[in-house]
Design an enzyme around this catalytic site. Sequence first.
Site, PDB file in Angstrom:
ATOM      1  CE  LYS A 194      62.769  53.136  43.096  1.00 47.35           C
ATOM      2  NZ  LYS A 194      63.255  54.479  43.465  1.00 47.35           N
ATOM      3  N   GLY A 247      61.896  51.114  53.509  1.00 52.92           N
ATOM      4  CA  GLY A 247      61.191  52.375  53.267  1.00 52.92           C
ATOM      5  C   GLY A 247      59.969  52.487  54.153  1.00 52.92           C
ATOM      6  CB  SER A 248      57.162  54.818  54.032  1.00 52.89           C
ATOM      7  OG  SER A 248      56.660  54.599  52.728  1.00 52.89           O
ATOM      8  N   GLY A 252      55.762  50.050  51.377  1.00 56.92           N
ATOM      9  CA  GLY A 252      56.014  48.640  51.666  1.00 56.92           C
ATOM     10  C   GLY A 252      54.804  47.778  51.321  1.00 56.92           C
ATOM     11  CD  GLU A 269      64.622  45.105  57.831  1.00 58.93           C
ATOM     12  OE1 GLU A 269      64.149  45.731  58.800  1.00 58.93           O
ATOM     13  OE2 GLU A 269      65.244  44.039  57.949  1.00 58.93           O
ATOM     14  CB  CYS A 303      64.065  52.994  60.417  1.00 55.94           C
ATOM     15  SG  CYS A 303      65.628  52.135  60.611  1.00 55.94           S
ATOM     16  CD  GLU A 405      58.918  56.400  60.361  1.00 55.75           C
ATOM     17  OE1 GLU A 405      58.316  56.157  59.292  1.00 55.75           O
ATOM     18  OE2 GLU A 405      60.014  55.884  60.646  1.00 55.75           O
TER      19      GLU A 405
END
Length: 516
Positions: A194, A247-248, A252, A269, A303, A405
């Site tokens: 997805k 993703g974030s 996650g 990741e 990232c 971030e």
Amino acid sequence: MNALSQHACDQLAKLLENFGLAAETPLSNWIDGGLVAGEGEVITLINPVTGETLLSYRDAGAALIERAAQAAWQGQHEWMELTASERGRRMHAALRGLEGHEEALAQLESVVAGKPIRDCRAEVGKVREMFEYYAGWCDKQHGEVIPVPTSHLNYVRHVPYGVVGQITPWNAPMFTCAWQLAPAIAAGNAVVLKPSELTPFSSVVIAKLLENSGLPKGLINIVNGLGKTTGAALTDHPVISKLVFVGSPQSGRMIAEAGARRLVPSVLELGGKSANIVFADAKLDEAVAGAQAAIFAAAGQSCVAGSRLLIERSVFDDVTTRLARAAEQIEVGLPSDEASRMGPLQNRRQFEQVTRMIEAAVAAGARVLTGAKRPVGLPEEAQGYFIAPTVLVDVTPDMEIAQQEVFGPVLIAMAFDDEAGAIQLANDTRFGLAGAVWSQDVARAHRVAGRLRAGTVWINSYKAISVMSPFGGFGDSGFGRSSGLDGLREYTVPQSVWVETAPEASVAFGYGSGVG
Ligand code: NAD
């Protein structure tokens, strides 16, 4: 709708038509070797350049996840009936499907993601690189023979999970798609992936072009929709036996929790807050050029962005002044412009987050050296999500901007006095994705690199990344590894097989030695 927006809509319509995705409801899914429209709620894509509507499509939802999972189950069995060498040949052959479509694919990504066209071309090149590399691994996944202290022959095979679920973000949709597809299928799995709901189409096109050129149908399925509907249906589906998420940290956590509820392992990741450390003895021209590329490439939506620049105090003013000048030279423009090195941020949520975080930092005492405003020279109609390259000083480690971030073109610079201070500042974060050291003192560079709590460390370099070398994080940057042999192994389980070689079988009752 202004003329820029209209042009982008027309361009996107043509590209979707070219790839066979155009329909009253765009065909936003690739399932069981065919294009399928979603049936759920309408998702509207916004043009990052203008902030106006680009296109709408429909969320796939649980029903299409079900179809994709069943197709993957079948596809995986067919895939594993082939020899390992044949799987490798098919992966190589699949790349022929991309030939002649690279430019259109880059344009598709550029329009939807708002990324400079030159970056998108490079990203298409990565798809090829990932598949070439992992195709080579197909027939090299040897097992091991263990010298067990009994009469058994004990060998270990690396067997695939079966069907894996993958979820990717919007900042590098083609890169992350190929990055995870290639090792998954090289290891013998089928995939349901997805992509982000904000960048749905490029992964569908990649899957279609590759699968139609030599892969069994159902091996790769791309299902598009929101995280809370389609994403949740994917993580909860009983056929999925491994989850790989890019993703974030916030999402996650949800993915890892969903996996844990079903005892399904995950690879995460996630984001970063990477430290870029410049010692006074570094070649400062190179360090400044490196620092600029580390944060401002991809408009900071990377990232591994080097978002914290830590500079030895004696050269702090020199480096930050030069850096601000370099930031002002960056060509910020329309993604379609060949000269653009930075485009807009991809979406409103990101734009608002970056703007808010800059404002909060300034309110807390940070000083803007450059940026923090709309870039000059943009066409009037480009009222989308542009922010000029920004450098902030007078930042303290406790500020939100030093800890969270930003995921935008915002660099904070902080001074340190000695090596221990640099290491302490660098590791003062919950993240641990990457970091860099700039110094001509070889011993010190290695010493500091070894003490950074980061999955990737560069010395006198930044963002050198290869599919051959393991990549991943510590802490809030996630766990598990992608790329290289480590990335391949995430997609297999070691299976230990015991074969009795004695003339007569002897089965130990309890912890017997088992020697025949
Ligand atoms: P995000 O977490 O908002 O979304 C990522 C994906 O997760 C999307 O496809 C989204 O639909 C899906 N998702 C969200 N909630 C879900 C749920 N409950 N169930 C299932 N799926 C769900 O991240 P983003 O904003 O798209 O991407 C930016 C983040 O990605 C940044 O933090 C960036 O650092 C990180 N990133 C990390 C890497 C890496 O390799 N470490 C690479 C690229 C991006």
